[in-house]
Structures are given as structure tokens and as C-alpha cells.
Design a protein around this motif. Structure first.
Motif, PDB file in Angstrom:
ATOM      1  N   GLY A 195       9.251  28.484  21.075  1.00 22.41           N
ATOM      2  CA  GLY A 195       7.854  27.958  20.909  1.00 22.41           C
ATOM      3  C   GLY A 195       7.548  26.883  22.108  1.00 22.41           C
ATOM      4  O   GLY A 195       8.749  26.715  22.936  1.00 22.41           O
ATOM      5  N   ALA A 196       6.625  26.507  22.190  1.00 24.97           N
ATOM      6  CA  ALA A 196       6.146  25.319  22.993  1.00 24.97           C
ATOM      7  C   ALA A 196       7.168  24.152  22.964  1.00 24.97           C
ATOM      8  O   ALA A 196       7.392  23.508  23.936  1.00 24.97           O
ATOM      9  CB  ALA A 196       4.762  24.906  22.817  1.00 24.97           C
ATOM     10  N   ASP A 197       7.801  23.911  21.594  1.00 22.59           N
ATOM     11  CA  ASP A 197       8.782  22.755  21.517  1.00 22.59           C
ATOM     12  C   ASP A 197       9.672  22.954  22.312  1.00 22.59           C
ATOM     13  O   ASP A 197      10.499  22.007  23.045  1.00 22.59           O
ATOM     14  CB  ASP A 197       8.948  22.608  20.105  1.00 22.59           C
ATOM     15  CG  ASP A 197       9.384  23.771  19.183  1.00 22.59           C
ATOM     16  OD1 ASP A 197       9.399  24.889  19.849  1.00 22.59           O
ATOM     17  OD2 ASP A 197       9.927  23.664  18.288  1.00 22.59           O
ATOM     18  N   PHE A 230       6.804  13.722  24.716  1.00 20.74           N
ATOM     19  CA  PHE A 230       6.070  13.675  23.546  1.00 20.74           C
ATOM     20  C   PHE A 230       5.472  14.834  23.129  1.00 20.74           C
ATOM     21  O   PHE A 230       4.944  15.439  21.923  1.00 20.74           O
ATOM     22  CB  PHE A 230       5.015  12.531  23.550  1.00 20.74           C
ATOM     23  CG  PHE A 230       5.295  11.017  23.405  1.00 20.74           C
ATOM     24  CD1 PHE A 230       5.966  10.851  22.502  1.00 20.74           C
ATOM     25  CD2 PHE A 230       5.170  10.019  24.291  1.00 20.74           C
ATOM     26  CE1 PHE A 230       6.205   9.420  21.873  1.00 20.74           C
ATOM     27  CE2 PHE A 230       5.533   8.806  24.109  1.00 20.74           C
ATOM     28  CZ  PHE A 230       5.949   8.520  22.768  1.00 20.74           C
ATOM     29  N   GLY A 231       4.980  15.806  24.014  1.00 20.70           N
ATOM     30  CA  GLY A 231       4.469  17.170  23.960  1.00 20.70           C
ATOM     31  C   GLY A 231       5.565  17.896  23.047  1.00 20.70           C
ATOM     32  O   GLY A 231       5.136  18.720  22.126  1.00 20.70           O
ATOM     33  N   ALA A 232       6.802  17.805  23.561  1.00 15.48           N
ATOM     34  CA  ALA A 232       7.749  18.328  22.927  1.00 15.48           C
ATOM     35  C   ALA A 232       7.768  18.164  21.336  1.00 15.48           C
ATOM     36  O   ALA A 232       8.065  18.972  20.469  1.00 15.48           O
ATOM     37  CB  ALA A 232       8.997  18.574  23.348  1.00 15.48           C
ATOM     38  N   ALA A 233       7.846  16.790  21.036  1.00 11.92           N
ATOM     39  CA  ALA A 233       7.779  16.364  19.856  1.00 11.92           C
ATOM     40  C   ALA A 233       6.587  16.745  19.087  1.00 11.92           C
ATOM     41  O   ALA A 233       7.050  17.286  17.648  1.00 11.92           O
ATOM     42  CB  ALA A 233       7.729  14.920  19.859  1.00 11.92           C
ATOM     43  N   SER A 234       5.554  16.625  19.524  1.00  9.66           N
ATOM     44  CA  SER A 234       4.327  17.042  19.011  1.00  9.66           C
ATOM     45  C   SER A 234       4.262  18.760  18.376  1.00  9.66           C
ATOM     46  O   SER A 234       4.024  18.966  17.419  1.00  9.66           O
ATOM     47  CB  SER A 234       3.218  16.847  19.607  1.00  9.66           C
ATOM     48  OG  SER A 234       1.979  17.416  19.040  1.00  9.66           O
ATOM     49  N   ALA A 235       4.770  19.361  19.496  1.00 18.65           N
ATOM     50  CA  ALA A 235       4.884  20.919  19.113  1.00 18.65           C
ATOM     51  C   ALA A 235       5.977  21.161  18.255  1.00 18.65           C
ATOM     52  O   ALA A 235       5.900  22.118  17.254  1.00 18.65           O
ATOM     53  CB  ALA A 235       5.263  21.608  20.371  1.00 18.65           C
ATOM     54  N   ALA A 269      14.690  17.462  15.628  1.00 17.23           N
ATOM     55  CA  ALA A 269      14.376  17.719  17.098  1.00 17.23           C
ATOM     56  C   ALA A 269      13.182  17.055  17.608  1.00 17.23           C
ATOM     57  O   ALA A 269      13.136  16.193  18.553  1.00 17.23           O
ATOM     58  CB  ALA A 269      14.479  19.162  17.388  1.00 17.23           C
ATOM     59  N   SER A 270      12.077  16.765  16.511  1.00 14.19           N
ATOM     60  CA  SER A 270      10.832  15.927  16.880  1.00 14.19           C
ATOM     61  C   SER A 270      11.385  14.672  17.004  1.00 14.19           C
ATOM     62  O   SER A 270      11.056  13.800  17.858  1.00 14.19           O
ATOM     63  CB  SER A 270       9.636  16.367  15.811  1.00 14.19           C
ATOM     64  OG  SER A 270       8.969  15.603  15.990  1.00 14.19           O
ATOM     65  N   LEU A 312      17.150  20.396  21.745  1.00 14.19           N
ATOM     66  CA  LEU A 312      16.709  21.880  22.130  1.00 14.19           C
ATOM     67  C   LEU A 312      17.855  22.684  21.207  1.00 14.19           C
ATOM     68  O   LEU A 312      17.351  23.889  20.654  1.00 14.19           O
ATOM     69  CB  LEU A 312      17.069  22.125  23.540  1.00 14.19           C
ATOM     70  CG  LEU A 312      16.079  21.608  24.552  1.00 14.19           C
ATOM     71  CD1 LEU A 312      16.721  21.952  26.156  1.00 14.19           C
ATOM     72  CD2 LEU A 312      14.756  22.291  24.335  1.00 14.19           C
ATOM     73  N   VAL A 313      19.029  22.225  21.058  1.00 12.40           N
ATOM     74  CA  VAL A 313      19.917  22.938  20.047  1.00 12.40           C
ATOM     75  C   VAL A 313      19.252  23.261  18.746  1.00 12.40           C
ATOM     76  O   VAL A 313      19.057  24.070  17.929  1.00 12.40           O
ATOM     77  CB  VAL A 313      21.258  22.215  20.033  1.00 12.40           C
ATOM     78  CG1 VAL A 313      21.942  23.019  19.084  1.00 12.40           C
ATOM     79  CG2 VAL A 313      21.774  22.654  21.619  1.00 12.40           C
TER      80      VAL A 313
END
Length: 174
Positions: free
Chosen positions: A10-12, A162-167, A74-75, A63-64
Motif C-alpha cells: 500500500g501507500a504506507d 508523516f504521509g506513511a504514518a497516515s497511510a 508502523a504508523s 517497513l517490516v
């Protein structure tokens, strides 16, 4: 069908990987300028690297966790990395401002090349040691110093983390 859907990522995951590779590229560039280009970092330059040294392994772990479906954890890790780069942005702004003489740099700021471990070369090393000041830019590219480029990189990495956290948070129950 988008690549993220076909690959199961996914985007995350994609944003986390982008942050990881961006952080690796940035710190390798800094180390390249130091060890290949001969630009000796000042004390603030070295401190600004801490976000990268801490952020890279944390991004890898995030990522893992994302790949394993542990998106809540992960978030949280992505947020921690983003906050580290937010702090690094502030430090970089302070450093760049000191270089532009907007405000004074730290009074104890000076770095230098390391001394030899051989007693015979010690006096020669002391004579030729070059103290690096935090308020003098070693190099400017497109009018921006290393500290300024660190601000640019840190802001981008913060936004991506922050985008990865949100996703990851949005996909936490998937």
C-alpha cells in the motif's frame, strides 16, 4: 490496477520505502562530501546527522511491520521518524541562519580533523589542523549551504514519513 494493489504494498509501504531510500541517499551524500570530497563537518553538521542515523533503522523496522500487517506500530514509528526530521529541520534552520549571520552560532562550535594515533605525527597534525566553524558555510550549491540542503531534505523526509504514518493508520484494520 495500480502497482501498489498488484504488489500487495500500500501507500504506507511505498512512502516508507521512499523515506528510507531518501534518508540513505542523503546521509551517503553527506558522507561522500566528507570522505571523498574532503569537506570536514562542523559540530552542528555532525549533530544533524543523528536524525538519519536513528531514522534509517527505524524506517526499516516500520517497513517490516507494515509488510507484516502491524500497521498501528508502523504508523507510530513513522511518526517518530517524522518528528525526528522535524527537529532536524529546526536544527538545520538554526545552522543555516548562523551561516548567513542572521544570529550567532554556538560559541563552542568548532570541529576538525581527527588527530593521528601516532605520537611522532602529533605535532605535525596539530600544526596543520583545520578548525571548522559552524557559522561558515564550507560550500554553497545554488546559493544553499550543506545546512540549507539538510533543511530541504529533512522537510521532504518529514512530509513523506508523516504521509506513511497516515497511510499506515488508515490501513490499520485491513
Amino acid at each position: 490496477m495500480a502497482f501498489a494493489e498488484r504488489s500487495g504494498r500500500g501507500a504506507d509501504y511505498q512512502l516508507g520505502a521512499l523515506a528510507l531510500f531518501g534518508a540513505i541517499a542523503t546521509i551517503l551524500t553527506a558522507l561522500g562530501f566528507q570522505y571523498i570530497g574532503g569537506y570536514v563537518p562542523c559540530m552542528l553538521c555532525l549533530i544533524e546527522r543523528y536524525a538519519y542515523y536513528a531514522g534509517i533503522p527505524v524506517l526499516f523496522i516500520a517497513l517490516v511491520l507494515t509488510a507484516g500487517g502491524y500497521r498501528r506500530m508502523a504508523s507510530l514509528l513513522f511518526v517518530l521518524v517524522a518528528l525526528a526530521f522535524l527537529a532536524n529541520t529546526g536544527l538545520g534552520i538554526y545552522h543555516a541562519g548562523a551561516e548567513w549571520k542572521f544570529w550567532p552560532g554556538p560559541s563552542a562550535c568548532g570541529g576538525g580533523e581527527s588527530l593521528t594515533s601516532s605520537a611522532g605525527n602529533l605535532l605535525n597534525d596539530i600544526e596543520h589542523i583545520k578548525v571548522i566553524k559552524c557559522d561558515e558555510a564550507a560550500l554553497r550549491f545554488l546559493g544553499i549551504s550543506f545546512a540549507g540542503w539538510n533543511v530541504v531534505a529533512s522537510v521532504l523526509l518529514m512530509v513523506v514519513a508523516f504521509g506513511a504514518a497516515s497511510a499506515a493508520w488508515a490501513r490499520r484494520n485491513i
